[in-house]
Motif scaffolding. Structure first.
Motif, PDB file in Angstrom:
ATOM      1  N   SER A  16       0.827  -1.210   0.000  1.00  0.00           N
ATOM      2  CA  SER A  16       0.000   0.000   0.000  1.00  0.00           C
ATOM      3  C   SER A  16       0.856   1.253   0.000  1.00  0.00           C
ATOM      4  O   SER A  16       0.435   2.308  -0.493  1.00  0.00           O
ATOM      5  CB  SER A  16      -0.921  -0.003   1.220  1.00  0.00           C
ATOM      6  OG  SER A  16      -0.155  -0.080   2.422  1.00  0.00           O
ATOM      7  N   LYS A  17       2.080   1.146   0.527  1.00  0.00           N
ATOM      8  CA  LYS A  17       2.929   2.325   0.642  1.00  0.00           C
ATOM      9  C   LYS A  17       3.491   2.773  -0.698  1.00  0.00           C
ATOM     10  O   LYS A  17       3.550   3.972  -1.005  1.00  0.00           O
ATOM     11  CB  LYS A  17       4.073   2.035   1.623  1.00  0.00           C
ATOM     12  CG  LYS A  17       4.902   3.255   1.965  1.00  0.00           C
ATOM     13  CD  LYS A  17       5.935   2.922   3.038  1.00  0.00           C
ATOM     14  CE  LYS A  17       6.744   4.155   3.416  1.00  0.00           C
ATOM     15  NZ  LYS A  17       7.756   3.843   4.456  1.00  0.00           N
ATOM     16  N   ASP A  18       3.923   1.810  -1.547  1.00  0.00           N
ATOM     17  CA  ASP A  18       4.568   2.199  -2.802  1.00  0.00           C
ATOM     18  C   ASP A  18       3.688   1.978  -4.038  1.00  0.00           C
ATOM     19  O   ASP A  18       4.102   2.270  -5.153  1.00  0.00           O
ATOM     20  CB  ASP A  18       5.897   1.465  -2.972  1.00  0.00           C
ATOM     21  CG  ASP A  18       5.733  -0.044  -3.033  1.00  0.00           C
ATOM     22  OD1 ASP A  18       4.635  -0.537  -2.726  1.00  0.00           O
ATOM     23  OD2 ASP A  18       6.715  -0.736  -3.370  1.00  0.00           O
ATOM     24  N   ARG A  19       2.477   1.483  -3.853  1.00  0.00           N
ATOM     25  CA  ARG A  19       1.596   1.233  -5.006  1.00  0.00           C
ATOM     26  C   ARG A  19       1.355   2.496  -5.817  1.00  0.00           C
ATOM     27  O   ARG A  19       1.412   2.485  -7.057  1.00  0.00           O
ATOM     28  CB  ARG A  19       0.272   0.652  -4.520  1.00  0.00           C
ATOM     29  CG  ARG A  19      -0.764   0.441  -5.622  1.00  0.00           C
ATOM     30  CD  ARG A  19      -1.992  -0.278  -5.093  1.00  0.00           C
ATOM     31  NE  ARG A  19      -3.005  -0.390  -6.115  1.00  0.00           N
ATOM     32  CZ  ARG A  19      -4.012   0.484  -6.282  1.00  0.00           C
ATOM     33  NH1 ARG A  19      -4.120   1.518  -5.440  1.00  0.00           N
ATOM     34  NH2 ARG A  19      -4.894   0.327  -7.242  1.00  0.00           N
ATOM     35  N   TYR A  20       1.109   3.607  -5.137  1.00  0.00           N
ATOM     36  CA  TYR A  20       0.775   4.838  -5.851  1.00  0.00           C
ATOM     37  C   TYR A  20       1.982   5.424  -6.570  1.00  0.00           C
ATOM     38  O   TYR A  20       1.836   6.065  -7.620  1.00  0.00           O
ATOM     39  CB  TYR A  20       0.159   5.845  -4.884  1.00  0.00           C
ATOM     40  CG  TYR A  20      -1.145   5.329  -4.303  1.00  0.00           C
ATOM     41  CD1 TYR A  20      -2.306   5.294  -5.076  1.00  0.00           C
ATOM     42  CD2 TYR A  20      -1.199   4.816  -3.012  1.00  0.00           C
ATOM     43  CE1 TYR A  20      -3.496   4.788  -4.564  1.00  0.00           C
ATOM     44  CE2 TYR A  20      -2.379   4.304  -2.497  1.00  0.00           C
ATOM     45  CZ  TYR A  20      -3.527   4.289  -3.280  1.00  0.00           C
ATOM     46  OH  TYR A  20      -4.695   3.780  -2.784  1.00  0.00           O
ATOM     47  N   ASP A  21       3.188   5.189  -6.037  1.00  0.00           N
ATOM     48  CA  ASP A  21       4.389   5.628  -6.751  1.00  0.00           C
ATOM     49  C   ASP A  21       4.506   4.903  -8.085  1.00  0.00           C
ATOM     50  O   ASP A  21       4.880   5.503  -9.108  1.00  0.00           O
ATOM     51  CB  ASP A  21       5.638   5.374  -5.906  1.00  0.00           C
ATOM     52  CG  ASP A  21       5.685   6.233  -4.655  1.00  0.00           C
ATOM     53  OD1 ASP A  21       5.014   7.281  -4.639  1.00  0.00           O
ATOM     54  OD2 ASP A  21       6.369   5.847  -3.693  1.00  0.00           O
ATOM     55  N   TRP A  22       4.175   3.604  -8.083  1.00  0.00           N
ATOM     56  CA  TRP A  22       4.243   2.841  -9.332  1.00  0.00           C
ATOM     57  C   TRP A  22       3.135   3.233 -10.308  1.00  0.00           C
ATOM     58  O   TRP A  22       3.325   3.199 -11.529  1.00  0.00           O
ATOM     59  CB  TRP A  22       4.205   1.342  -9.037  1.00  0.00           C
ATOM     60  CG  TRP A  22       5.529   0.845  -8.541  1.00  0.00           C
ATOM     61  CD1 TRP A  22       5.848   0.484  -7.281  1.00  0.00           C
ATOM     62  CD2 TRP A  22       6.705   0.678  -9.327  1.00  0.00           C
ATOM     63  NE1 TRP A  22       7.168   0.103  -7.205  1.00  0.00           N
ATOM     64  CE2 TRP A  22       7.719   0.205  -8.447  1.00  0.00           C
ATOM     65  CE3 TRP A  22       7.027   0.888 -10.665  1.00  0.00           C
ATOM     66  CZ2 TRP A  22       9.016  -0.056  -8.881  1.00  0.00           C
ATOM     67  CZ3 TRP A  22       8.322   0.614 -11.109  1.00  0.00           C
ATOM     68  CH2 TRP A  22       9.294   0.156 -10.223  1.00  0.00           C
ATOM     69  N   ILE A  23       2.013   3.639  -9.775  1.00  0.00           N
ATOM     70  CA  ILE A  23       0.944   4.109 -10.657  1.00  0.00           C
ATOM     71  C   ILE A  23       1.372   5.409 -11.336  1.00  0.00           C
ATOM     72  O   ILE A  23       1.087   5.642 -12.526  1.00  0.00           O
ATOM     73  CB  ILE A  23      -0.366   4.284  -9.863  1.00  0.00           C
ATOM     74  CG1 ILE A  23      -0.910   2.901  -9.480  1.00  0.00           C
ATOM     75  CG2 ILE A  23      -1.398   5.063 -10.662  1.00  0.00           C
ATOM     76  CD1 ILE A  23      -2.124   2.929  -8.580  1.00  0.00           C
ATOM     77  N   VAL A  24       2.063   6.274 -10.599  1.00  0.00           N
ATOM     78  CA  VAL A  24       2.608   7.492 -11.197  1.00  0.00           C
ATOM     79  C   VAL A  24       3.553   7.135 -12.342  1.00  0.00           C
ATOM     80  O   VAL A  24       3.484   7.713 -13.445  1.00  0.00           O
ATOM     81  CB  VAL A  24       3.328   8.337 -10.134  1.00  0.00           C
ATOM     82  CG1 VAL A  24       4.135   9.451 -10.790  1.00  0.00           C
ATOM     83  CG2 VAL A  24       2.332   8.925  -9.147  1.00  0.00           C
ATOM     84  N   THR A  25       4.439   6.171 -12.100  1.00  0.00           N
ATOM     85  CA  THR A  25       5.369   5.744 -13.148  1.00  0.00           C
ATOM     86  C   THR A  25       4.615   5.190 -14.353  1.00  0.00           C
ATOM     87  O   THR A  25       4.935   5.505 -15.511  1.00  0.00           O
ATOM     88  CB  THR A  25       6.331   4.677 -12.597  1.00  0.00           C
ATOM     89  OG1 THR A  25       7.061   5.221 -11.493  1.00  0.00           O
ATOM     90  CG2 THR A  25       7.300   4.214 -13.661  1.00  0.00           C
ATOM     91  N   LYS A  26       3.602   4.387 -14.091  1.00  0.00           N
ATOM     92  CA  LYS A  26       2.823   3.793 -15.180  1.00  0.00           C
ATOM     93  C   LYS A  26       2.126   4.864 -16.010  1.00  0.00           C
ATOM     94  O   LYS A  26       2.083   4.780 -17.252  1.00  0.00           O
ATOM     95  CB  LYS A  26       1.797   2.814 -14.614  1.00  0.00           C
ATOM     96  CG  LYS A  26       0.940   2.142 -15.690  1.00  0.00           C
ATOM     97  CD  LYS A  26      -0.093   1.200 -15.078  1.00  0.00           C
ATOM     98  CE  LYS A  26      -1.008   0.623 -16.165  1.00  0.00           C
ATOM     99  NZ  LYS A  26      -2.045  -0.272 -15.585  1.00  0.00           N
ATOM    100  N   ALA A  27       1.592   5.879 -15.351  1.00  0.00           N
ATOM    101  CA  ALA A  27       0.909   6.938 -16.093  1.00  0.00           C
ATOM    102  C   ALA A  27       1.871   7.632 -17.051  1.00  0.00           C
ATOM    103  O   ALA A  27       1.519   7.926 -18.209  1.00  0.00           O
ATOM    104  CB  ALA A  27       0.309   7.949 -15.118  1.00  0.00           C
ATOM    105  N   GLY A  28       3.086   7.904 -16.591  1.00  0.00           N
ATOM    106  CA  GLY A  28       4.066   8.531 -17.466  1.00  0.00           C
ATOM    107  C   GLY A  28       4.430   7.641 -18.630  1.00  0.00           C
ATOM    108  O   GLY A  28       4.575   8.118 -19.777  1.00  0.00           O
ATOM    109  N   VAL A  29       4.587   6.347 -18.370  1.00  0.00           N
ATOM    110  CA  VAL A  29       4.918   5.393 -19.422  1.00  0.00           C
ATOM    111  C   VAL A  29       3.774   5.302 -20.432  1.00  0.00           C
ATOM    112  O   VAL A  29       3.996   5.253 -21.661  1.00  0.00           O
ATOM    113  CB  VAL A  29       5.244   4.022 -18.800  1.00  0.00           C
ATOM    114  CG1 VAL A  29       5.223   2.922 -19.859  1.00  0.00           C
ATOM    115  CG2 VAL A  29       6.607   4.070 -18.110  1.00  0.00           C
ATOM    116  N   MET A  30       2.546   5.267 -19.949  1.00  0.00           N
ATOM    117  CA  MET A  30       1.401   5.206 -20.854  1.00  0.00           C
ATOM    118  C   MET A  30       1.368   6.425 -21.771  1.00  0.00           C
ATOM    119  O   MET A  30       1.113   6.311 -22.978  1.00  0.00           O
ATOM    120  CB  MET A  30       0.103   5.112 -20.047  1.00  0.00           C
ATOM    121  CG  MET A  30      -0.077   3.788 -19.313  1.00  0.00           C
ATOM    122  SD  MET A  30      -1.518   3.785 -18.197  1.00  0.00           S
ATOM    123  CE  MET A  30      -2.875   3.828 -19.400  1.00  0.00           C
TER     124      MET A  30
END
Length: 935
Positions: A784-798
């Motif tokens: 739960s702590k780092d999930r949103y950081d990875w979502i940020v990364t995914k959004a940039g990649v998308m």
């Protein structure tokens, strides 16, 4: 709880009984008549929650100058582990001073009682010098017995007595019994002391909750204390020793401290102890010829005993209190504190120097005045010499003491002079040491640049015992071992770095060792509020004054201060650009004392050189509770004024600055030192990696790539592959960039940094689906702590993969879950800005992200993009300026500032900023063309 853990503690004291002395073998007989049996153990009532230690009964009889210590313990074998711990019975005793008497060893199994000693002598006697590695020989014997047949669920009962007698106590008796307190689990526990009514025995319990009173019956007085005691109150760690509750019940027949002093004084008589014409007499004559003053002669006498006599504690026979003679000590060349003290006394008195022995406690001297008078209060003896009316505390067991150190005061609290006429306790008044224990001298050459490794020359000077240890170790070590010693010590005291030319010099005349080296150290400069700054203070910042007296029970407990101890920090700092524009901020001078610590500072700033010396003296003593708030405030205020060097504002520390410094040759000395560091150990991958980072940061990307290659050849790692890939990317070599990313992925496919970098590369090179799949797998296992950081990364990649609308939709959903997440808000703002969509909503996102973020630079850069799309160029310019305040090499902000200045018609400034951006990241134009932005 293990029964064996209590045995040694239960036998504290000086004791002897009525059994016939058997010396080196146990006696088997019934308990003495005065023993009161403990309650029987009913094994039928035992459960899994019953205590492991079912019985701990300690009874002592003090009579006629003798003590008999009786112990009856019963331990439950609750598990196989417990069985192994208690099944091997070990009973120690001192055969020269008394006996071990075995009363019972039995296994209780239900209604069965299996006697393990009846009609035989099953114990094996061993001599085990368990403390020999600590230079101690006590002559103790240990009777051992394996409890055959003991099984899980059984109860092992052992009842025995130990008797001891020491004629050196002149008919007196002293005893101590441990008092266990909760939460120690005990079924039945008791300490019982008894003595004849005609004996003048005094007793004292230090722990809270002991309310027992002696009862007279049958001509004896008896004191019973039930165990365990109530849980003892906690104390702050910095409480003086006298406030600590010793978990002991002590008893003594000594009337006062004077009686203890008188009893011990004859052991330190020195008349006739140095025979005329003996080797020891020759040493006395040598000292007399070498020096003329009493103080100088005393220093040589101490050095003689410390260096010529090795330490070996001798506790055999009556050696626990009786020292061996000076002649024996000199002949054998070893001795304990008693022997060394007697030898030193003999030499000093032969030199016509007034001297006397004093008993001390190295750990709890502050508590001596609170205890009953007995030798149990002490664990050490040393010499007090009086020269020109001043006391000198001379310890033959020390090391490295020289003339300059003779007047130093040891932290002993109160000591007891041992005099034929007797003496009271004497306080040892503390003062600062004459010489520092450590002097740490560091020369930092930052003339090349601030944010690069410093060329360092470091030397640590040690004195006393530590210096002697280092000198001895260095003399016996190989060259490689000496180099490692130097690097380890400098790393601890100076800081991280690569040190070469290691040297260890020991000066036996002065008793000092100097450990030195040169090399490179991590920079101490840090950028804050747009300026580089380096904290020079080495005194106030190291003060640790945070006493806790919040509990009501602690309101009257003063703070015990450490010391005596002293350290000197001497720093010489060389500044770039001749020191122009550099200033000092903070306290140039220090108060004489702060929170009980004495301070002294000297400071000189001359051109490009700053020299500071801070001396810190801890002198012991105490601080009353009432003074804590004001002293805490004083320390806090002083911490807010730490002496700091401030660099001028401007491009110092930026890539453009380094580019200029490299072209001007200012970095040549650092380059040369790096070459020496790497040459010192060509197979040191870390040294190559450090130089690679330095070269890359200062504009030599090709050199950085070469060094990373050398380090990877020696020791491949994901960090090194990723760092080289970043350099290839900056140079536009995407083929090699991709190869390094894949190599890192092969090395560790789960590494977060690798996944992020590889996903970004794939998204920008036609494999958006593969990049997204890579991140989806990582998000699935994210917490739960780092999930949103990875979502940020995914959004940039998308977005990079051409799926901007899907990325924004995903962010809309996730932000509903986490509306206060600065990273999510910043990414949505950035995608809206680079996509030139929903700009007003993007502006709100960025503004909120700036308010929420610990480091708002990225969000400021994103908002600048929004303002740019809105043609609010001045607002955009303000935001990139704010972002560059503490991140002056943020390529995106530099580039946008160049673009914005161009839009505002400031073409010259625009070109300068664009050049800076391209220097930081040569592919910046390509990246911004993707957003439709060009100068």
């Amino acid at each position: 709880m293990r029964r064996g853990a209590f045995v040694a503690a239960l036998l504290v004291g000086v004791a002897v009984g009525t059994a016939a002395h058997a010396g080196d073998r146990p006696i088997y007989q019934s308990p003495p008549a005065w023993v009161v049996p403990a309650p029987a153990i009913d094994t039928n009532k035992l459960t899994e929650s019953s205590p492991i230690l079912l019985r701990l009964d300690n009874q002592q009889r003090l009579e006629g100058g003798r003590v008999w210590s009786y112990v009856d313990s019963a331990t439950r074998a609750a598990s196989s582990q417990q069985l192994a711990e208690i099944g091997n019975i070990k009973l120690p005793w001192q055969p020269s001073q008394g006996d071990l008497v075995i009363h019972a060893v039995e296994i209780i199994r239900g209604s069965q009682r299996i006697d393990l000693v009846k009609g035989r002598s099953p114990f094996t006697v061993l001599r085990r010098e368990t403390e020999l590695d600590q230079r101690m020989m006590d002559g103790m014997l240990t009777a051992t017995l394996a409890a055959e047949g003991l099984a899980v669920g059984d109860v092992l009962r052992v009842a025995f007595s130990v008797t001891r007698s020491d004629p050196t106590l002149a008919g007196n008796v002293q005893s101590a019994a441990p008092l266990l307190a909760q939460p120690a689990p005990i079924g039945f526990g008791r300490v019982r002391l008894s003595w004849p009514e005609t004996s003048d025995i005094r007793w004292k319990a230090y722990a809270d909750g002991v309310n027992a009173k002696p009862v007279s019956a049958g001509g004896y007085r008896t004191l019973d204390v039930a165990l365990p005691l109530a849980k003892q109150p906690e104390l702050p760690d910095d409480a003086p020793a006298r406030f600590r509750k010793l978990p002991l019940l002590e008893a003594t027949s000594f009337a006062d401290w004077s009686a203890v002093s008188k009893a011990m004084a004859p052991l330190y008589a020195t008349d006739g102890s140095i025979a005329a014409g003996s080797p020891l007499a020759a040493e006395v004559r040598r000292i007399e010829r070498a020096k003329s003053t009493p103080l100088e002669r005393a220093a040589l006498a101490v050095q003689l005993v410390q260096e010529k006599i090795s330490y070996l504690m001798l506790g055999m026979d009556t050696g626990n209190y009786v020292p061996q003679t000076p002649a024996q000590t000199w002949e054998r060349r070893y001795g304990d504190c008693k022997a060394k003290t007697l030898l030193l006394l003999a030499v000093l008195r032969a030199l016509q120097i007034e001297a006397e022995p004093v008993a001390a406690n190295l750990q709890m001297g502050d508590m001596a005045a609170e205890r009953l008078p007995s030798l149990s209060a002490f664990n050490h003896v040393l010499v007090r010499a009086t020269i020109d009316g001043k006391s000198y505390w001379l310890d033959g067991t020390g090391a490295g003491t020289r003339l300059a150190d003779l007047g130093d005061t040891p932290r002993l609290g109160s000591v007891l002079p041992l005099r034929p006429a007797g003496a009271a306790l004497m306080p040892v008044l503390l003062h600062a040491d004459a010489r520092p224990d450590l002097t740490i001298a560091v020369d930092l050459d930052d003339r090349g640049a601030l944010d690069t490794p410093s060329i360092v020359k470091a030397a640590i000077t040690l004195r006393g015992g530590l210096a002697e240890q280092i000198g001895t170790a260095a003399a016996q070590a190989s060259q490689a071992q000496r180099a490692e010693m130097v690097r380890r010590l400098l790393g601890q005291q100076v800081g991280n770095g690569n040190y070469i030319d290691p040297v260890i010099r020991y000066d036996p005349a002065e008793g000092v060792a100097v450990v030195s080296a040169t090399g490179l150290a991590s920079t101490r400069w840090a950028r804050r509020d747009g300026r580089y700054r380096l904290v020079l203070d080495a005194a106030v910042g190291k003060l640790d004054f945070a006493p806790d007296r919040a509990r009501a029970a602690w309101k009257s407990i003063p703070v015990a201060l450490p010391g005596p101890a002293s350290i000197v920090y001497r720093t010489t700092l060389h500044l770039p650009d001749g020191g122009r524009g550099f200033t000092l901020d903070g306290d140039r001078a220090l108060p004489e004392a702060l929170a009980g610590t004495r301070l002294k500072r000297s400071l000189v700033m001359n051109g490009d050189t700053v020299t500071i010396e801070d001396r810190i003296d801890q002198v012991g003593g105490e601080i009353e509770v009432a003074s804590i708030p004001s002293l805490r405030a004083a320390v806090s205020q002083a911490r807010g004024r730490l002496l700091t060097v401030l660099a001028p504002t401007g491009p110092v520390g930026t890539r453009a600055y380094y580019d200029g410094a490299r072209k001007a040759g200012a970095l040549a000395p650092t380059d040369a030192m790096f070459a020496r560091v790497v040459a010192d150990d060509p197979k040191d991958a870390d040294a190559l990696t450090w130089r690679a980072r330095y070269r890359a940061a200062t504009g030599d990307r090709a050199g950085g790539i070469a060094d990373y290659g050398g380090a990877i050849t020696i020791e491949p790692s994901t960090d090194r592959y990723l760092a080289r890939a970043a350099l290839y990317a900056a140079l536009g070599d995407e083929t090699r960039q991709h190869a390094d990313l894949e190599a890192a992925y092969t090395l560790d496919p789960e590494a977060d940094e690798v996944l992020g970098a590889l996903a970004n590369y794939r998204a920008n090179h036609g494999d958006g689906d593969g990049a997204i799949a890579l991140l989806d797998r990582r998000i699935e296992r994210a917490g739960s702590k780092d999930r949103y950081d990875w979502i940020v990364t995914k959004a940039g990649v998308m977005a990079d993969a051409g799926q901007r609308d899907a990325a924004l939709a995903m962010l809309d959903t996730v932000i509903t879950e986490r509306p206060g997440n600065a990273g999510l808000l910043n990414m949505r703002c950035w995608l809206r800005g680079t996509g030139n969509v929903a700009l007003e909503a993007g502006l709100k996102d960025c503004t909120k992200a700036i308010e929420l973020a610990d480091d708002p630079d990225a969000a400021l850069d994103s908002r600048a993009m929004i303002y740019y799309r809105m043609n609010r160029f001045e607002d955009a310019l303000a935001d990139v300026g704010a972002a560059l305040t503490d991140s002056p090499d943020l390529a995106a902000s530099l580039y946008m500032r160049g673009v914005l200045l161009g839009r505002l018609g400031r073409r010259g400034e625009s070109e300068a900023e664009l050049a800076k951006a391209r220097l930081v990241y040569p592919q910046i134009d390509r990246d911004y063309r993707r957003y439709g932005i060009a100068p």
